[in-house]
Design an enzyme around this catalytic site. Structure first.
Site, short mmCIF file in Angstrom:
data_model
loop_
_atom_site.label_atom_id
_atom_site.label_comp_id
_atom_site.label_asym_id
_atom_site.label_seq_id
_atom_site.Cartn_x
_atom_site.Cartn_y
_atom_site.Cartn_z
N GLY A 49 44.64 55.88 -42.09
CA GLY A 49 45.45 56.24 -40.93
C GLY A 49 45.44 55.27 -39.77
O GLY A 49 45.94 55.60 -38.69
N TRP A 51 47.10 52.39 -39.30
CA TRP A 51 48.44 51.94 -38.89
C TRP A 51 49.16 53.07 -38.15
O TRP A 51 49.88 52.84 -37.19
CB TRP A 51 49.27 51.52 -40.12
CG TRP A 51 48.99 50.12 -40.58
CD1 TRP A 51 47.81 49.46 -40.51
CD2 TRP A 51 49.93 49.20 -41.16
NE1 TRP A 51 47.95 48.20 -41.03
CE2 TRP A 51 49.23 48.01 -41.44
CE3 TRP A 51 51.28 49.27 -41.49
CZ2 TRP A 51 49.83 46.89 -42.01
CZ3 TRP A 51 51.90 48.16 -42.07
CH2 TRP A 51 51.18 46.99 -42.32
N ASP A 69 50.52 59.48 -47.79
CA ASP A 69 49.74 58.70 -48.76
C ASP A 69 49.43 59.62 -49.95
O ASP A 69 49.44 60.85 -49.83
CB ASP A 69 48.42 58.22 -48.12
CG ASP A 69 47.79 57.06 -48.88
OD1 ASP A 69 47.79 55.94 -48.35
OD2 ASP A 69 47.28 57.28 -50.01
N ASP A 88 53.39 61.23 -52.95
CA ASP A 88 53.61 60.00 -53.70
C ASP A 88 54.98 59.44 -53.32
O ASP A 88 55.97 60.19 -53.30
CB ASP A 88 53.57 60.33 -55.22
CG ASP A 88 53.62 59.09 -56.08
OD1 ASP A 88 54.27 58.10 -55.69
OD2 ASP A 88 53.01 59.12 -57.17
N ASP A 108 51.93 49.66 -45.97
CA ASP A 108 50.73 48.89 -46.29
C ASP A 108 50.24 49.32 -47.68
O ASP A 108 49.09 49.11 -48.03
CB ASP A 108 49.67 49.18 -45.21
CG ASP A 108 48.51 48.18 -45.21
OD1 ASP A 108 48.70 47.05 -45.66
OD2 ASP A 108 47.42 48.55 -44.75
N LYS A 148 53.81 45.39 -47.38
CA LYS A 148 52.80 44.50 -47.96
C LYS A 148 53.09 44.28 -49.44
O LYS A 148 53.47 45.21 -50.14
CB LYS A 148 51.41 45.12 -47.82
CG LYS A 148 50.33 44.31 -48.54
CD LYS A 148 48.95 44.68 -48.10
CE LYS A 148 48.45 45.96 -48.73
NZ LYS A 148 47.12 46.32 -48.21
C1 LIG Z 1 45.44 49.43 -47.83
S1 LIG Z 1 45.60 51.15 -47.93
C2 LIG Z 1 46.50 51.52 -46.46
C3 LIG Z 1 45.69 51.40 -45.18
C4 LIG Z 1 46.42 51.98 -43.99
N1 LIG Z 1 47.57 51.15 -43.64
C5 LIG Z 1 45.53 52.09 -42.77
O1 LIG Z 1 45.77 51.33 -41.84
O2 LIG Z 1 44.66 52.92 -42.73
C6 LIG Z 1 46.82 51.33 -49.19
C7 LIG Z 1 47.20 52.77 -49.48
O3 LIG Z 1 48.37 52.81 -50.32
C8 LIG Z 1 48.33 54.06 -50.97
N2 LIG Z 1 49.30 54.16 -52.07
C9 LIG Z 1 49.31 53.47 -53.23
N3 LIG Z 1 50.32 53.88 -54.03
C10 LIG Z 1 50.98 54.87 -53.35
C11 LIG Z 1 52.09 55.69 -53.66
N4 LIG Z 1 52.74 55.61 -54.84
N5 LIG Z 1 52.50 56.61 -52.75
C12 LIG Z 1 51.83 56.73 -51.57
N6 LIG Z 1 50.76 55.97 -51.22
C13 LIG Z 1 50.33 55.05 -52.10
C14 LIG Z 1 46.87 54.15 -51.43
O4 LIG Z 1 46.51 55.48 -51.73
C15 LIG Z 1 46.12 53.56 -50.24
O5 LIG Z 1 45.57 54.55 -49.39
#
Ligand SMILES: C[S@@+](CC[C@H](N)C(=O)[O-])C[C@H]1O[C@@H](n2cnc3c(N)ncnc32)[C@H](O)[C@@H]1O
Length: 221
Positions: A49, A51, A69, A88, A108, A148
């Site tokens: 969380g 961002w 997420d 998702d 991200d 990203k």
């Molecule tokens: C690097 S983390 C994000 C960090 C976040 N921006 C923060 O600042 O706290 C990447 C996230 O992408 C999520 N993610 C991956 N595939 C996803 C999907 N299909 N739908 C939703 N979230 C997804 C992962 O669960 C993970 O928590």
């Protein structure tokens, strides 16, 4: 390198951010001015969380941030203008996100890494294509997208598709991103208006001869 990581970790803790990823968005915004007070922002792949925290502080009380997420995000302590959901990317509907397109979409998102760089990169690119498949419904025309991607063989095609959908798209690597990391952020400005049908000759005399912008439509597998 560990010292650099510790530095960002300590900074995040000191400033009350949930992760050091906060500094990547702060840097992107400082350099590229993607967020403004009053905007509605969608934060995709938002756990834990940070961002959402950064975006909510910039858009202020007249704006709002919706973050979602796969993993649950703890709403406790988030600003009042932030709302979080579990879902998702491939399944969540616009209605659950508030029913109307956003001014800015941030992503991200990253797949779980496996240690196989080319497989991880391909999964990252696929997630980005899946995001682009939905962007016409989630982002208003003229809006901004930041996402990203793990840079690799699929990156040029992803950037080409993004450039077809937006007036401008460019890759950016924030200093808070590890130098050895393959992660890259694409900043795409001014979403072109999406059309289901090509323009008729009445609307635009050149329409028949003019190809549609490249990049719309599904390209994910
Ligand atoms: C690097 S983390 C994000 C960090 C976040 N921006 C923060 O600042 O706290 C990447 C996230 O992408 C999520 N993610 C991956 N595939 C996803 C999907 N299909 N739908 C939703 N979230 C997804 C992962 O669960 C993970 O928590």
């Amino acid at each position: 390198m560990k010292e650099v990581q510790d530095h960002w970790f300590r900074e995040a803790k000191a400033k009350g951010y949930r992760s050091r990823a906060a500094f990547k968005l702060i840097e992107i915004d400082r350099r590229k001015r993607v967020l403004r007070p009053g905007q509605r922002v969608l934060d995709v792949g938002a756990a834990p969380g940070s961002w959402t925290q950064v975006a909510a502080a910039i858009v202020g009380s007249r704006g709002e941030v919706v973050g979602f997420d796969l993993k649950a995000i703890d709403p406790a302590g988030l600003p009042a203008n932030a709302r979080v959901l579990t879902g998702d990317l491939r399944e969540i509907e616009l209605d659950a996100l508030g029913g109307r397109p956003f001014d800015v979409v941030l992503s991200d998102m990253a797949p779980d890494t496996t240690g196989d760089p080319s497989g991880d990169q391909a999964r990252s690119a696929r997630l980005c294509h899946e995001l682009l498949d939905r962007i016409g419904g989630w982002l208003r025309p003229g809006g901004t997208l930041v996402y990203k991607v793990f840079e690799g063989g699929d990156y040029p095609e992803l950037l080409r598709r993004t450039t077809g959908m937006f007036e401008k798209a460019k890759g950016f690597k924030p200093p808070a991103s590890r130098q050895e990391s393959v992660e890259m952020y694409v900043i795409a400005e001014r979403l072109r208006a999406q059309r289901d049908e090509p323009p008729t000759a009445n609307e635009d005399p050149n329409a028949i001869a003019r190809p549609r912008p490249r990049g719309w439509g599904s390209q994910s597998s």
